[in-house]
Design an enzyme around this catalytic site. Structure first.
Site: not given
Ligand SMILES: C[S@@+](CC[C@H](N)C(=O)[O-])C[C@H]1O[C@@H](n2cnc3c(N)ncnc32)[C@H](O)[C@@H]1O
Length: 357
Positions: A186, A203, A298
């Site tokens: 989040g 998500e 990141c």
């Molecule tokens: C970089 S993290 C997100 C961090 C979040 N936006 C934050 O700022 O706290 C990427 C996220 O994408 C999710 N994810 C991975 N593949 C995905 C998909 N095909 N569809 C939706 N979410 C996905 C992962 O589970 C992970 O939680």
């Protein structure tokens, strides 16, 4: 564990069996003993005795005792290569060395091994910030034994300033109906929720949505709705703005995620790049004409950042890059491109496009 590579290299020199063949409890006891001796400077006899007494089984105890005593005698290899001394995978060092040179790669690896500072972002209007390097609403927090988060305003979200820069920029771009892809836990929602009319926070991982839900309840997000789903097959109509915070190799935030470096591999990079490309293509199909698409990772790897953006522009020429709203010193060619040893915050990449009508 940050020092795992360095500790394992030191232990392997003293172990007659390959570390990969040891029982997990034995390996853990060895790593704890080695960390106490080599990193924390605890006297060898105390480190050996603690690890030995914590190990179950006479034979295992004897083995732990023998290896750690040998380590106490021989110490570390003073001629170990930089990736061992600075505890990173060799293939990651080689890649960074070819891009940043020996010194640059070493300074980046040293940065990854530092204890990261903590801080929080909340709206500058509540008067709580002012101490950030780049953002008025950012406030560094003391790490004095306990986290000094008391006195933070109700909506403050604890995150690195780089994450706040990217999220605040994404939130400030126009768009009332927003789809956030990759939403948990989040960090972006905390910013989007303040400015949008409706945020669908998509998500794929139900498990990772739990902390999102906790954050939502604690911070009182009122515009955001959690959705479990796959960003590669979006069930939505046309959105004003999509913020795709894509899964990546996380090489820009290794000081905060010590284990991520041991998950690094060139193969994983390729998998991430392909997934990011699919998520971008699906997002491009779901934006309304005139809408905004934000893409962020990141990672420091150009394949996941700059190259990915250029490839997207070749594949989807109706999307025009716009200047990312962020402090100019962090922006190159309109894109946020943060290099930790230079900017002294985590490494993030972000780009924004408008779909031409
Ligand atoms: C970089 S993290 C997100 C961090 C979040 N936006 C934050 O700022 O706290 C990427 C996220 O994408 C999710 N994810 C991975 N593949 C995905 C998909 N095909 N569809 C939706 N979410 C996905 C992962 O589970 C992970 O939680």
């Amino acid at each position: 564990m940050v020092w795992q590579g360095r500790l394992d290299a030191a232990l392997q020199r003293c172990s007659s069996r390959p570390l990969g063949q040891l029982e997990p409890e034995v390996l853990t006891a060895l790593r704890i003993g080695a960390a106490q001796m080599l990193v924390l400077g605890i006297p060898a006899h105390a480190a050996v005795s603690t690890s030995t007494s914590c190990t179950a089984g006479k034979a295992s105890r004897g083995y732990v005792n023998a290896v750690l005593r040998a380590l106490a005698r021989t110490g570390e290899d003073q001629d170990a290569p930089p990736w061992t001394r600075l505890s990173h995978p060799e293939s990651l060092y080689r890649r960074w060395e070819s891009r940043y040179g020996e010194e640059g790669a070493a300074s980046l690896m040293s940065w990854d091994n530092e204890v990261p500072p903590v801080g929080a972002y909340s709206s500058p209007e509540d008067g709580s910030g002012g101490g950030g390097r780049f953002l008025a609403g950012y406030r560094p927090l003391e790490r004095s034994g306990q986290l000094a988060s008391e006195g933070l305003p109700a909506g403050a979200y604890i995150q690195d300033e780089a994450a706040a820069v990217v999220a605040e920029g994404a939130a400030s771009l126009p768009g009332r109906i927003v789809l956030e892809v990759g939403a948990a836990p989040g960090g972006k929602t905390a910013h989007l929720d303040r400015k949008a009319f409706l945020v669908a926070s998509l998500e794929i991982s139900r498990e990772r949505l739990s902390p999102w839900l906790e954050n939502s309840a604690r911070l009182g997000w009122s515009s955001s709705v959690p959705v479990v789903g796959d960003g590669a097959s979006l069930p939505f109509g046309k959105c004003d703005k999509i913020v795709l915070d894509a899964p990546c190799t996380s090489t820009g935030v290794l000081r905060r995620r010590p284990d991520a470096r041991w998950r690094w591999s060139p193969q994983r990079l390729v998998q991430c790049v392909l997934l990011q490309r699919r998520l971008l293509a699906e997002a491009a199909r779901t934006i309304r004409p005139g809408g905004i698409l934000v893409y962020s990772v990141c990672s420091l790897e150009p394949e996941e950042g700059r190259d990915q953006a250029v490839q997207f522009e070749a594949d989807f020429p109706s999307f025009r890059r716009i200047d990312y709203p962020a402090p100019a010193v962090l922006v190159r060619d309109g894109m946020v491109d943060i290099f930790p040893p230079e900017h002294e915050i985590d490494g993030h990449f972000a780009v924004a496009w408008i779909q031409e009508i």
